[in-house]
Design a protein around this motif. Sequence first.
Motif, PDB file in Angstrom:
ATOM      1  N   THR A  65       0.830  -1.204   0.000  1.00  0.00           N
ATOM      2  CA  THR A  65       0.000   0.000   0.000  1.00  0.00           C
ATOM      3  C   THR A  65       0.865   1.254   0.000  1.00  0.00           C
ATOM      4  OG1 THR A  65      -1.779  -1.132   1.186  1.00  0.00           O
ATOM      5  CG2 THR A  65      -1.774   1.276   1.267  1.00  0.00           C
ATOM      6  N   ALA A  66       1.932   1.229   0.800  1.00  0.00           N
ATOM      7  CA  ALA A  66       2.834   2.381   0.846  1.00  0.00           C
ATOM      8  C   ALA A  66       3.492   2.617  -0.509  1.00  0.00           C
ATOM      9  CB  ALA A  66       3.888   2.183   1.926  1.00  0.00           C
ATOM     10  N   ARG A  67       3.839   1.549  -1.201  1.00  0.00           N
ATOM     11  CA  ARG A  67       4.419   1.685  -2.535  1.00  0.00           C
ATOM     12  C   ARG A  67       3.415   2.288  -3.506  1.00  0.00           C
ATOM     13  NH1 ARG A  67       8.181   2.321  -5.166  1.00  0.00           N
ATOM     14  NH2 ARG A  67       8.017   0.675  -6.729  1.00  0.00           N
ATOM     15  N   ALA A  68       2.147   1.869  -3.395  1.00  0.00           N
ATOM     16  CA  ALA A  68       1.110   2.451  -4.253  1.00  0.00           C
ATOM     17  C   ALA A  68       0.966   3.943  -3.971  1.00  0.00           C
ATOM     18  CB  ALA A  68      -0.216   1.732  -4.033  1.00  0.00           C
ATOM     19  N   ILE A  69       1.036   4.322  -2.699  1.00  0.00           N
ATOM     20  CA  ILE A  69       0.957   5.738  -2.334  1.00  0.00           C
ATOM     21  C   ILE A  69       2.153   6.497  -2.890  1.00  0.00           C
ATOM     22  CG2 ILE A  69       0.988   7.349  -0.387  1.00  0.00           C
ATOM     23  CD1 ILE A  69      -0.481   5.139   1.224  1.00  0.00           C
ATOM     24  N   GLU A  70       3.319   5.856  -2.846  1.00  0.00           N
ATOM     25  CA  GLU A  70       4.523   6.483  -3.389  1.00  0.00           C
ATOM     26  C   GLU A  70       4.369   6.761  -4.881  1.00  0.00           C
ATOM     27  OE1 GLU A  70       9.267   5.729  -2.855  1.00  0.00           O
ATOM     28  OE2 GLU A  70       8.088   4.036  -3.606  1.00  0.00           O
ATOM     29  N   ARG A  71       3.791   5.810  -5.606  1.00  0.00           N
ATOM     30  CA  ARG A  71       3.575   6.010  -7.048  1.00  0.00           C
ATOM     31  C   ARG A  71       2.568   7.129  -7.299  1.00  0.00           C
ATOM     32  NH1 ARG A  71       4.112   0.267  -6.972  1.00  0.00           N
ATOM     33  NH2 ARG A  71       1.850   0.012  -6.748  1.00  0.00           N
ATOM     34  N   LEU A  72       1.508   7.161  -6.495  1.00  0.00           N
ATOM     35  CA  LEU A  72       0.531   8.237  -6.632  1.00  0.00           C
ATOM     36  C   LEU A  72       1.158   9.596  -6.322  1.00  0.00           C
ATOM     37  CD1 LEU A  72      -2.654   6.635  -5.020  1.00  0.00           C
ATOM     38  CD2 LEU A  72      -2.453   7.440  -7.382  1.00  0.00           C
ATOM     39  N   ALA A  73       2.011   9.623  -5.287  1.00  0.00           N
ATOM     40  CA  ALA A  73       2.671  10.878  -4.922  1.00  0.00           C
ATOM     41  C   ALA A  73       3.593  11.356  -6.036  1.00  0.00           C
ATOM     42  CB  ALA A  73       3.453  10.701  -3.623  1.00  0.00           C
ATOM     43  N   ALA A  74       4.286  10.403  -6.695  1.00  0.00           N
ATOM     44  CA  ALA A  74       5.148  10.772  -7.819  1.00  0.00           C
ATOM     45  C   ALA A  74       4.323  11.335  -8.969  1.00  0.00           C
ATOM     46  CB  ALA A  74       5.956   9.558  -8.279  1.00  0.00           C
ATOM     47  N   GLU A  75       3.160  10.726  -9.213  1.00  0.00           N
ATOM     48  CA  GLU A  75       2.275  11.222 -10.265  1.00  0.00           C
ATOM     49  C   GLU A  75       1.728  12.597  -9.893  1.00  0.00           C
ATOM     50  OE1 GLU A  75      -1.586   9.680 -12.882  1.00  0.00           O
ATOM     51  OE2 GLU A  75      -0.777   8.435 -11.251  1.00  0.00           O
ATOM     52  N   LEU A  76       1.458  12.795  -8.599  1.00  0.00           N
ATOM     53  CA  LEU A  76       0.979  14.084  -8.123  1.00  0.00           C
ATOM     54  C   LEU A  76       2.044  15.160  -8.317  1.00  0.00           C
ATOM     55  CD1 LEU A  76      -1.093  15.846  -6.651  1.00  0.00           C
ATOM     56  CD2 LEU A  76      -0.215  14.949  -4.486  1.00  0.00           C
ATOM     57  N   LEU A  77       3.291  14.826  -8.014  1.00  0.00           N
ATOM     58  CA  LEU A  77       4.386  15.769  -8.219  1.00  0.00           C
ATOM     59  C   LEU A  77       4.484  16.168  -9.692  1.00  0.00           C
ATOM     60  CD1 LEU A  77       6.894  17.348  -7.346  1.00  0.00           C
ATOM     61  CD2 LEU A  77       8.217  15.221  -7.595  1.00  0.00           C
ATOM     62  N   THR A  78       4.393  15.170 -10.560  1.00  0.00           N
ATOM     63  CA  THR A  78       4.448  15.460 -11.996  1.00  0.00           C
ATOM     64  C   THR A  78       3.297  16.372 -12.410  1.00  0.00           C
ATOM     65  OG1 THR A  78       5.518  13.337 -12.459  1.00  0.00           O
ATOM     66  CG2 THR A  78       4.416  14.430 -14.297  1.00  0.00           C
ATOM     67  N   ALA A  79       2.116  16.120 -11.865  1.00  0.00           N
ATOM     68  CA  ALA A  79       0.958  16.951 -12.201  1.00  0.00           C
ATOM     69  C   ALA A  79       1.155  18.397 -11.758  1.00  0.00           C
ATOM     70  CB  ALA A  79      -0.305  16.376 -11.562  1.00  0.00           C
ATOM     71  N   THR A  80       1.798  18.604 -10.605  1.00  0.00           N
ATOM     72  CA  THR A  80       2.035  19.979 -10.157  1.00  0.00           C
ATOM     73  C   THR A  80       3.037  20.676 -11.069  1.00  0.00           C
ATOM     74  OG1 THR A  80       3.802  19.297  -8.616  1.00  0.00           O
ATOM     75  CG2 THR A  80       1.544  19.383  -7.753  1.00  0.00           C
ATOM     76  N   VAL A  81       4.023  19.930 -11.559  1.00  0.00           N
ATOM     77  CA  VAL A  81       4.991  20.515 -12.500  1.00  0.00           C
ATOM     78  C   VAL A  81       4.307  20.860 -13.817  1.00  0.00           C
ATOM     79  CG1 VAL A  81       7.069  20.055 -13.860  1.00  0.00           C
ATOM     80  CG2 VAL A  81       6.975  19.386 -11.451  1.00  0.00           C
ATOM     81  N   VAL A  82       3.456  19.959 -14.301  1.00  0.00           N
ATOM     82  CA  VAL A  82       2.716  20.224 -15.539  1.00  0.00           C
ATOM     83  C   VAL A  82       1.867  21.484 -15.377  1.00  0.00           C
ATOM     84  CG1 VAL A  82       0.844  19.386 -17.009  1.00  0.00           C
ATOM     85  CG2 VAL A  82       2.696  17.836 -16.340  1.00  0.00           C
ATOM     86  N   HIS A  83       1.225  21.624 -14.232  1.00  0.00           N
ATOM     87  CA  HIS A  83       0.412  22.820 -13.989  1.00  0.00           C
ATOM     88  C   HIS A  83       1.286  24.070 -13.971  1.00  0.00           C
ATOM     89  CE1 HIS A  83      -2.714  25.417 -12.484  1.00  0.00           C
ATOM     90  NE2 HIS A  83      -2.004  25.702 -11.409  1.00  0.00           N
ATOM     91  N   ALA A  84       2.448  23.971 -13.321  1.00  0.00           N
ATOM     92  CA  ALA A  84       3.352  25.118 -13.277  1.00  0.00           C
ATOM     93  C   ALA A  84       3.774  25.537 -14.683  1.00  0.00           C
ATOM     94  CB  ALA A  84       4.578  24.792 -12.427  1.00  0.00           C
ATOM     95  N   ARG A  85       4.041  24.539 -15.542  1.00  0.00           N
ATOM     96  CA  ARG A  85       4.394  24.849 -16.928  1.00  0.00           C
ATOM     97  C   ARG A  85       3.201  25.467 -17.666  1.00  0.00           C
ATOM     98  NH1 ARG A  85       8.862  25.806 -19.174  1.00  0.00           N
ATOM     99  NH2 ARG A  85       8.320  24.749 -21.126  1.00  0.00           N
ATOM    100  N   THR A  86       2.008  24.978 -17.375  1.00  0.00           N
ATOM    101  CA  THR A  86       0.806  25.485 -18.038  1.00  0.00           C
ATOM    102  C   THR A  86       0.598  26.969 -17.763  1.00  0.00           C
ATOM    103  OG1 THR A  86      -0.249  23.307 -17.884  1.00  0.00           O
ATOM    104  CG2 THR A  86      -1.698  25.175 -18.276  1.00  0.00           C
ATOM    105  N   VAL A  87       0.936  27.399 -16.541  1.00  0.00           N
ATOM    106  CA  VAL A  87       0.736  28.813 -16.192  1.00  0.00           C
ATOM    107  C   VAL A  87       1.975  29.652 -16.448  1.00  0.00           C
ATOM    108  CG1 VAL A  87      -1.033  28.237 -14.507  1.00  0.00           C
ATOM    109  CG2 VAL A  87       1.347  28.430 -13.763  1.00  0.00           C
ATOM    110  N   GLY A  88       3.015  29.062 -17.061  1.00  0.00           N
ATOM    111  CA  GLY A  88       4.152  29.859 -17.513  1.00  0.00           C
ATOM    112  C   GLY A  88       5.428  29.764 -16.719  1.00  0.00           C
ATOM    113  N   ALA A  89       5.521  28.865 -15.746  1.00  0.00           N
ATOM    114  CA  ALA A  89       6.753  28.730 -14.976  1.00  0.00           C
ATOM    115  C   ALA A  89       7.863  28.148 -15.850  1.00  0.00           C
ATOM    116  CB  ALA A  89       6.531  27.839 -13.756  1.00  0.00           C
ATOM    117  N   GLY A  90       9.092  28.624 -15.655  1.00  0.00           N
ATOM    118  CA  GLY A  90      10.230  28.144 -16.431  1.00  0.00           C
ATOM    119  C   GLY A  90      10.894  26.950 -15.772  1.00  0.00           C
ATOM    120  N   TRP A  91      11.745  26.268 -16.540  1.00  0.00           N
ATOM    121  CA  TRP A  91      12.414  25.078 -16.011  1.00  0.00           C
ATOM    122  C   TRP A  91      13.396  25.430 -14.898  1.00  0.00           C
ATOM    123  CZ3 TRP A  91      10.075  20.837 -16.427  1.00  0.00           C
ATOM    124  CH2 TRP A  91       9.379  20.483 -17.580  1.00  0.00           C
TER     125      TRP A  91
END
Length: 306
Positions: A65-91
């Motif tokens: 279960t903890a591993r599944a949460i870890e994978r979800l958290a990694a996907e969540l991190l990626t989603a926040t980066v995608v959102h940051a790029r969507t609103v114009g944040a630079g690398w």
Amino acid sequence: MDEVPDPALAVVERALGAGPYTAPSMSRLRISDLAAHTTSRALTLVAVDRDEVDVPARALALVETARAIERLAAELLTATVVHARTVGAGWDEIGDAVEVTRPNASIRFGPAAADWLERSAGPDGLPRVPMYRSPEHLADYLDRWAAERGGPERAHPDSRAVSAGLRRLDMVEELALLRTAANTRVGADALPLRDLSALHTREADLLERLADSSGASGENGKSCENGGSGGSGSGEDDKPYRSEAEAARLRATELARLLAIQDAAENDASRAAYHAGDDEGPPSWAARRAPQIQQALAELPTHDGE
């Protein structure tokens, strides 16, 4: 008393003509969705079953279960980066936030950002949410999820903690995107007739609403000028919108007619191929219809000056 969100409210709002959510709202909605999934999964680890204390197999289930949460958290991190790029944040800024170098941030998250950008743009140019539910249903579900599980410090005054923060395209923004799609999707990249007909129908709806809005503004302005005596308004402000709406409605009607011809040709082709036992190519009747459709499409009026 806090308002209880109506499960069908957002859907009704959209049906009545509310614009779609903006692209940044879509990417932010995805973060909310993933955060809710991650939190729900993590909550399963809070309560303690006695077997989990002494039985190795049950303890290992906690690891899974903890591993599944870890994978979800990694996907969540990626989603926040995608959102940051969507609103114009630079690398550079993203690299600082995740504590990696700019090149590493681009390498790690760049493909996901590009994939989201490609999948979240609908054929009509409007933002789409590439997820398992429509944006309205998803936002409504998350409103109820937050109301049921969020603490009082996170509760929104009207119990719409998610949807209340999302922004929709206004009529002018949506109209501009629709027209860009209609004018740029040509040749091999042309929209299917069904999508193009729906696009112009929506365009006509927006133009009529803009005309109504302009007419109401003109009427109110004349009423004020007349010292509150009322008046029907000049009607001049809404004329361009009315004219364009009529033209868009005619385009949609003609496209619907061409779509019926195309569907009939495809059905004829399927029947002929079935009876002939041949799946190769359309029969002559359908082939004769194709140039007719293309010629009619070429003769459709376009936006003046665009």
